[in-house]
Write an enzyme that holds these catalytic residues in place. Structure first.
Site, PDB file in Angstrom:
ATOM      1  N   LYS A  14       0.828  -1.215   0.000  1.00 13.83           N
ATOM      2  CA  LYS A  14       0.000   0.000   0.000  1.00 13.83           C
ATOM      3  C   LYS A  14       0.862   1.264   0.000  1.00 13.83           C
ATOM      4  O   LYS A  14       0.637   2.172  -0.785  1.00 13.83           O
ATOM      5  CB  LYS A  14      -0.937   0.026   1.226  1.00 13.83           C
ATOM      6  CG  LYS A  14      -1.970  -1.086   1.251  1.00 13.83           C
ATOM      7  CD  LYS A  14      -2.999  -0.888   2.350  1.00 13.83           C
ATOM      8  CE  LYS A  14      -2.446  -0.966   3.767  1.00 13.83           C
ATOM      9  NZ  LYS A  14      -1.925  -2.301   4.150  1.00 13.83           N
ATOM     10  N   ARG A  89     -10.229   0.552   7.675  1.00 18.07           N
ATOM     11  CA  ARG A  89      -9.854  -0.826   8.005  1.00 18.07           C
ATOM     12  C   ARG A  89     -11.018  -1.595   8.618  1.00 18.07           C
ATOM     13  O   ARG A  89     -10.864  -2.788   8.916  1.00 18.07           O
ATOM     14  CB  ARG A  89      -8.690  -0.819   9.000  1.00 18.07           C
ATOM     15  CG  ARG A  89      -7.304  -0.870   8.348  1.00 18.07           C
ATOM     16  CD  ARG A  89      -6.287  -0.782   9.467  1.00 18.07           C
ATOM     17  NE  ARG A  89      -5.029  -1.412   9.198  1.00 18.07           N
ATOM     18  CZ  ARG A  89      -3.936  -0.771   8.789  1.00 18.07           C
ATOM     19  NH1 ARG A  89      -3.974   0.507   8.524  1.00 18.07           N
ATOM     20  NH2 ARG A  89      -2.794  -1.430   8.628  1.00 18.07           N
ATOM     21  N   ARG A 145      -1.488  -9.264  13.129  1.00 14.02           N
ATOM     22  CA  ARG A 145      -2.002  -8.285  12.164  1.00 14.02           C
ATOM     23  C   ARG A 145      -2.730  -8.988  11.006  1.00 14.02           C
ATOM     24  O   ARG A 145      -3.740  -8.498  10.520  1.00 14.02           O
ATOM     25  CB  ARG A 145      -0.858  -7.397  11.651  1.00 14.02           C
ATOM     26  CG  ARG A 145      -0.454  -6.344  12.684  1.00 14.02           C
ATOM     27  CD  ARG A 145       0.950  -5.835  12.493  1.00 14.02           C
ATOM     28  NE  ARG A 145       1.165  -5.125  11.257  1.00 14.02           N
ATOM     29  CZ  ARG A 145       2.350  -5.010  10.663  1.00 14.02           C
ATOM     30  NH1 ARG A 145       3.432  -5.571  11.207  1.00 14.02           N
ATOM     31  NH2 ARG A 145       2.464  -4.346   9.557  1.00 14.02           N
TER      32      ARG A 145
HETATM   33  P1  AMP Z   1       0.100   0.495   8.753  1.00 11.10           P
HETATM   34  O1  AMP Z   1       1.295   1.362   8.681  1.00 11.10           O
HETATM   35  O2  AMP Z   1      -0.999   0.953   7.827  1.00 11.10           O
HETATM   36  O3  AMP Z   1       0.422  -0.965   8.582  1.00 11.10           O
HETATM   37  O4  AMP Z   1      -0.493   0.646  10.232  1.00 11.10           O
HETATM   38  C1  AMP Z   1       0.246   0.247  11.357  1.00 11.10           C
HETATM   39  C2  AMP Z   1      -0.671   0.083  12.552  1.00 11.10           C
HETATM   40  O5  AMP Z   1      -1.325   1.336  12.835  1.00 11.10           O
HETATM   41  C3  AMP Z   1      -1.808  -0.912  12.374  1.00 11.10           C
HETATM   42  O6  AMP Z   1      -1.398  -2.245  12.632  1.00 11.10           O
HETATM   43  C4  AMP Z   1      -2.819  -0.392  13.397  1.00 11.10           C
HETATM   44  O7  AMP Z   1      -2.432  -0.763  14.718  1.00 11.10           O
HETATM   45  C5  AMP Z   1      -2.661   1.120  13.286  1.00 11.10           C
HETATM   46  N1  AMP Z   1      -3.582   1.682  12.272  1.00 11.10           N
HETATM   47  C6  AMP Z   1      -3.252   2.280  11.082  1.00 11.10           C
HETATM   48  N2  AMP Z   1      -4.339   2.651  10.402  1.00 11.10           N
HETATM   49  C7  AMP Z   1      -5.400   2.282  11.160  1.00 11.10           C
HETATM   50  C8  AMP Z   1      -6.819   2.356  10.990  1.00 11.10           C
HETATM   51  N3  AMP Z   1      -7.371   2.887   9.888  1.00 11.10           N
HETATM   52  N4  AMP Z   1      -7.596   1.859  11.979  1.00 11.10           N
HETATM   53  C9  AMP Z   1      -7.083   1.328  13.096  1.00 11.10           C
HETATM   54  N5  AMP Z   1      -5.761   1.192  13.306  1.00 11.10           N
HETATM   55  C10 AMP Z   1      -4.917   1.665  12.364  1.00 11.10           C
END
Ligand code: AMP
Length: 190
Positions: A14, A89, A145
């Site tokens: 992403k 999400r 995750r």
């Molecule tokens: P990412 O960098 O998108 O993989 O996000 C890392 C972590 O941030 C995720 O595993 C969640 O703990 C938190 N996070 C990011 N975006 C969201 C979201 N839209 N809703 C809830 N938690 C989020």
């Protein structure tokens, strides 16, 4: 340029493809993961709360996340398309995004779904752990995750399908090929 939602499992690319799309179409980029990591780095109250969830591989609660998203969205240059990376999400977040955009006279635009097999995802995330040292890129948290993704996020693909904006791109071993297909898709849909 329409708004774009980029959707996929952890490690599906992403962030990588968002960067390329942003460069090519001069769009705004909202990565909720980056926003949260920034808060953690700055030691804010929000950062402290977020860290507890991120380190466990869990999602930040919807209410909190939806408030953050609206705030960050309103800081974007008006009229410029935005790529949403890592949001929504959950179904609640998707409903909130749709409502928030409608209130501003805007639309969701295009949803780009990245489909990558789990073995490739795990290999990529463990490699990223060595390079970037992200606290949540360890095998145990990655597995959590994936579980959360399957349970709470994956069902959203159907939600976007019903909205009529879901476009799926499947990994076939080449970043260039994936990127060509994504660009072609975006140009056809704009
Ligand atoms: P990412 O960098 O998108 O993989 O996000 C890392 C972590 O941030 C995720 O595993 C969640 O703990 C938190 N996070 C990011 N975006 C969201 C979201 N839209 N809703 C809830 N938690 C989020």
């Amino acid at each position: 340029m329409k708004n774009i939602i980029i959707f996929g499992a952890p490690g599906s690319g992403k962030g990588t493809y968002s960067d390329e799309i942003v460069k090519r179409y001069n769009m705004g980029h909202i990565s909720t993961g980056d926003v949260l990591r920034g808060e953690i780095k700055n030691g804010t109250e929000l950062g402290k709360v977020a860290k507890g969830y991120i380190d466990q591989g869990q999602l930040i609660p919807d209410d909190l996340m939806i408030d953050i998203l609206a705030k960050v969205y309103d800081e974007n240059e008006p009229g410029r398309g935005v790529i949403f990376d890592g949001f929504p999400r959950t179904i609640a977040q998707a409903e909130a995004l749709k409502k928030m955009l409608a209130e501003r006279g805007h639309e969701m635009g295009i949803m780009i779904e990245l489909v990558v097999d789990e073995e490739t995802l795990m290999t990529r995330l463990l490699r990223r752990a060595e390079i970037e040292g992200r606290a949540d890129d360890n095998e145990e948290t990655i597995k959590k995750r994936f579980e959360v993704y399957h349970q709470k996020t994956e069902p959203l693909a159907q939600w976007f399908e019903k909205e009529g904006i879901r476009h799926t791109f499947t990994w076939k071993g080449s970043k260039e090929q994936m990127l060509d297909e994504i660009f072609a898709g975006i140009e056809q849909l704009n």
